[in-house]
Design a protein around this motif. Structure first.
Motif, PDB file in Angstrom:
ATOM      1  N   LEU A 117       0.859  -1.190   0.000  1.00 36.42           N
ATOM      2  CA  LEU A 117       0.000   0.000   0.000  1.00 36.42           C
ATOM      3  C   LEU A 117       0.899   1.245   0.000  1.00 36.42           C
ATOM      4  O   LEU A 117       1.906   1.277   0.709  1.00 36.42           O
ATOM      5  N   LEU A 118       0.517   2.236  -0.774  1.00 39.63           N
ATOM      6  CA  LEU A 118       1.281   3.492  -0.822  1.00 39.63           C
ATOM      7  C   LEU A 118       0.540   4.596  -0.067  1.00 39.63           C
ATOM      8  O   LEU A 118      -0.675   4.767  -0.256  1.00 39.63           O
ATOM      9  N   PHE A 119       1.261   5.319   0.783  1.00 42.37           N
ATOM     10  CA  PHE A 119       0.728   6.557   1.372  1.00 42.37           C
ATOM     11  C   PHE A 119       1.888   7.462   1.759  1.00 42.37           C
ATOM     12  O   PHE A 119       3.034   7.004   1.854  1.00 42.37           O
ATOM     13  N   PRO A 120       1.619   8.762   1.976  1.00 36.59           N
ATOM     14  CA  PRO A 120       2.711   9.710   2.232  1.00 36.59           C
ATOM     15  C   PRO A 120       3.458   9.412   3.539  1.00 36.59           C
ATOM     16  O   PRO A 120       2.890   8.822   4.469  1.00 36.59           O
ATOM     17  N   ASP A 121       4.727   9.859   3.578  1.00 30.94           N
ATOM     18  CA  ASP A 121       5.513   9.663   4.817  1.00 30.94           C
ATOM     19  C   ASP A 121       4.921  10.454   5.971  1.00 30.94           C
ATOM     20  O   ASP A 121       5.002  10.036   7.123  1.00 30.94           O
ATOM     21  N   ILE A 122       4.322  11.597   5.633  1.00 34.87           N
ATOM     22  CA  ILE A 122       3.676  12.397   6.675  1.00 34.87           C
ATOM     23  C   ILE A 122       2.188  12.412   6.374  1.00 34.87           C
ATOM     24  O   ILE A 122       1.742  13.001   5.388  1.00 34.87           O
ATOM     25  N   ILE A 149       1.678  16.637  -1.574  1.00 34.24           N
ATOM     26  CA  ILE A 149       1.637  15.322  -2.224  1.00 34.24           C
ATOM     27  C   ILE A 149       1.936  15.541  -3.713  1.00 34.24           C
ATOM     28  O   ILE A 149       1.307  16.404  -4.344  1.00 34.24           O
ATOM     29  N   ALA A 150       2.898  14.785  -4.250  1.00 31.72           N
ATOM     30  CA  ALA A 150       3.183  14.869  -5.691  1.00 31.72           C
ATOM     31  C   ALA A 150       2.606  13.619  -6.347  1.00 31.72           C
ATOM     32  O   ALA A 150       3.091  12.502  -6.106  1.00 31.72           O
ATOM     33  N   VAL A 151       1.565  13.805  -7.146  1.00 33.24           N
ATOM     34  CA  VAL A 151       0.875  12.671  -7.772  1.00 33.24           C
ATOM     35  C   VAL A 151       1.827  11.807  -8.597  1.00 33.24           C
ATOM     36  O   VAL A 151       1.702  10.579  -8.638  1.00 33.24           O
ATOM     37  N   ASP A 152       2.819  12.452  -9.208  1.00 26.99           N
ATOM     38  CA  ASP A 152       3.780  11.704 -10.040  1.00 26.99           C
ATOM     39  C   ASP A 152       4.415  10.543  -9.274  1.00 26.99           C
ATOM     40  O   ASP A 152       4.771   9.522  -9.861  1.00 26.99           O
ATOM     41  N   LEU A 163      -4.804   8.339   0.432  1.00 28.12           N
ATOM     42  CA  LEU A 163      -4.368   9.718   0.678  1.00 28.12           C
ATOM     43  C   LEU A 163      -5.400  10.408   1.555  1.00 28.12           C
ATOM     44  O   LEU A 163      -6.602  10.286   1.305  1.00 28.12           O
ATOM     45  N   ALA A 164      -4.935  11.104   2.580  1.00 25.14           N
ATOM     46  CA  ALA A 164      -5.827  11.988   3.329  1.00 25.14           C
ATOM     47  C   ALA A 164      -5.820  13.312   2.585  1.00 25.14           C
ATOM     48  O   ALA A 164      -4.761  13.848   2.278  1.00 25.14           O
ATOM     49  N   ASN A 165      -7.003  13.847   2.282  1.00 23.93           N
ATOM     50  CA  ASN A 165      -7.090  15.081   1.496  1.00 23.93           C
ATOM     51  C   ASN A 165      -8.257  15.950   1.970  1.00 23.93           C
ATOM     52  O   ASN A 165      -9.398  15.549   1.787  1.00 23.93           O
ATOM     53  N   VAL A 192      -8.155   5.144  -2.061  1.00 26.96           N
ATOM     54  CA  VAL A 192      -9.033   5.659  -1.009  1.00 26.96           C
ATOM     55  C   VAL A 192      -8.635   7.103  -0.726  1.00 26.96           C
ATOM     56  O   VAL A 192      -7.452   7.395  -0.511  1.00 26.96           O
ATOM     57  N   ILE A 193      -9.604   8.003  -0.765  1.00 28.27           N
ATOM     58  CA  ILE A 193      -9.357   9.402  -0.399  1.00 28.27           C
ATOM     59  C   ILE A 193     -10.074   9.647   0.924  1.00 28.27           C
ATOM     60  O   ILE A 193     -11.305   9.578   1.004  1.00 28.27           O
ATOM     61  N   ASP A 194      -9.295   9.916   1.950  1.00 28.85           N
ATOM     62  CA  ASP A 194      -9.820  10.141   3.303  1.00 28.85           C
ATOM     63  C   ASP A 194     -10.090  11.640   3.455  1.00 28.85           C
ATOM     64  O   ASP A 194      -9.168  12.423   3.647  1.00 28.85           O
ATOM     65  N   GLU A 195     -11.373  11.994   3.350  1.00 26.31           N
ATOM     66  CA  GLU A 195     -11.740  13.417   3.321  1.00 26.31           C
ATOM     67  C   GLU A 195     -12.303  13.893   4.657  1.00 26.31           C
ATOM     68  O   GLU A 195     -13.313  14.602   4.704  1.00 26.31           O
ATOM     69  N   ALA A 196     -11.626  13.554   5.747  1.00 33.80           N
ATOM     70  CA  ALA A 196     -12.120  13.947   7.076  1.00 33.80           C
ATOM     71  C   ALA A 196     -12.309  15.468   7.186  1.00 33.80           C
ATOM     72  O   ALA A 196     -13.186  15.942   7.903  1.00 33.80           O
TER      73      ALA A 196
END
Ligand SMILES: Cc1ncc(COP(=O)(O)O)c(C=O)c1O
Length: 367
Positions: A117-122, A149-152, A163-165, A192-196
């Protein structure tokens, strides 16, 4: 003196009965819920305004003898209310006990794949916790130098993406065009976009819900804890095409048939239906955020651009942990994460105007 050695003995005795997995867990540590009165509490991104009066009335109406009965395991009233509000079908809605539970089911039911699974370090620090609990392999992808976040970086590799966004704890938003670029390029995996916090990014609200019809790999997760001021009721939901929702239902029905009680369902329906109160309180919080950012900038803080109900800020000449301790000594609690790259930042929830003014006055004195 307290007999600490006995606690250690007790742990040693207990631990021999644990599932070996439990030894390897590092549980998530939520922000403090202090028992002291009169603290200015800006540490867990709660809403400074109470829930809608209509929610309180609905909760009161629900208190009665029917509480002896189990709730509707499908929470159909709530799914229908959410579906109406977002222009979807009820079959495209999943509900759970806070979005943390919804996310947990997504980790097990959708994000656990043969590839990592990929997600940002922070990002939201619960993600690696779920990975350990459910045995997911993950790869953290560094945010850019300026915490974006760089989509590339997500266009290749991995077996799923979350991604939390807006992201947490940075507050930075990835534009909808970039989310769509990701979905377009990665139709091979679930995203999955976590839109809290997304409701504080508008108007118009920059939610990926509008992309669901076109992308069968998209799951959007939201919560009533922030913009609907119902952190205490524990209600979250996911939106996506039927096949993704069905995966969550299968996991949920293998775990807990009744994650939402009768009170939670009644309160959540009223919250989702009171659009006017929602818009009014979100607008007020966004206005307070802009004032808070200006005030902190004036006293030397660098503040990341936030589209959430919190800000992430650092002072070039003051250590963040010391600032957090000084604020606490003055009765104000905010969040400090002693983690790489962000240990000099403070995460501050946007409170009421009075709370924000008290915070700024204290910081002005300290710095
Ligand atoms: C990014 C993010 N996602 C999900 C949640 C969970 O919210 P809840 O379980 O209250 O719905 C939080 C809570 O702070 C969060 O910051």
């Amino acid at each position: 003196m307290f007999p600490w050695h006995r606690i250690t003995d007790l742990e040693a005795i207990m631990s021999k009965y644990w599932n070996p997995l439990v030894h390897s867990l590092t549980p998530y540590v939520p922000g403090e819920q202090p028992q002291l009165a009169n603290l200015v509490k800006l540490n867990t991104n709660e809403n400074p305004y109470g829930p809608s009066p209509k929610v309180l009335a609905a909760l009161q109406a629900e208190v009665g003898a029917d509480l002896r009965l189990y709730p509707d395991p499908e929470a159909r009233r709530l799914k229908q209310a959410i579906a109406r509000s977002y222009g979807l079908a009820a079959q495209q809605v999943f509900v759970g006990n806070g979005s943390d539970e919804v996310l947990a089911h997504a980790f097990l039911g959708l994000l656990k794949q043969p590839k990592p699974l990929l997600f940002p370090d922070i990002t939201y620090s619960f993600y690696p916790v779920y990975c350990r609990l459910y045995g997911l392999d993950y790869r953290s992808v560094p945010l850019t130098q300026d915490f974006q976040i760089a989509v590339d970086d997500y266009l290749q590799g991995g077996g799923a993406i979350i991604l939390a966004n807006p992201n947490a704890p940075t507050g930075c938003l990835l534009g909808l065009d970039q989310v769509e670029r990701l979905l377009q390029a990665r139709q091979d995996v679930v995203v999955v976009i976590d839109e809290a916090y997304v409701d504080f990014g508008g108007p118009p609200i920059p939610s990926a819900v509008s992309l669901i019809a076109r992308y069968p790999n998209l799951l959007v997760v939201q919560t009533l804890s922030k913009s609907r001021a119902l952190a205490g009721l524990r209600v979250g939901f996911a939106l996506g095409q039927n096949a993704l929702i069905e995966a969550l239902e299968r996991v949920k029905n293998s775990f807990n048939s009744y994650p939402l009680g009768r009170l939670a369902i009644a309160g959540a329906v009223a919250a989702v239906e009171d659009q006017a109160y929602f818009e009014q309180t979100c607008r007020a919080i966004v206005a307070s955020r802009e004032v808070l950012v200006r005030s902190l900038t004036e006293i030397g803080f660098a503040v990341l651009p936030s589209q959430a109900n919190f800000i992430f800020a650092r002072h070039p000449r003051h250590d963040a942990a010391e600032l957090a301790a000084s604020l606490r000594a003055r009765g104000i609690i905010i969040r400090h994460f002693p983690a790489p790259r962000i240990d000099q930042f403070l995460r501050i929830t946007v409170g009421s105007d009075e709370q924000c003014a008290a915070l700024v006055a204290c910081l002005r004195e300290i710095v």
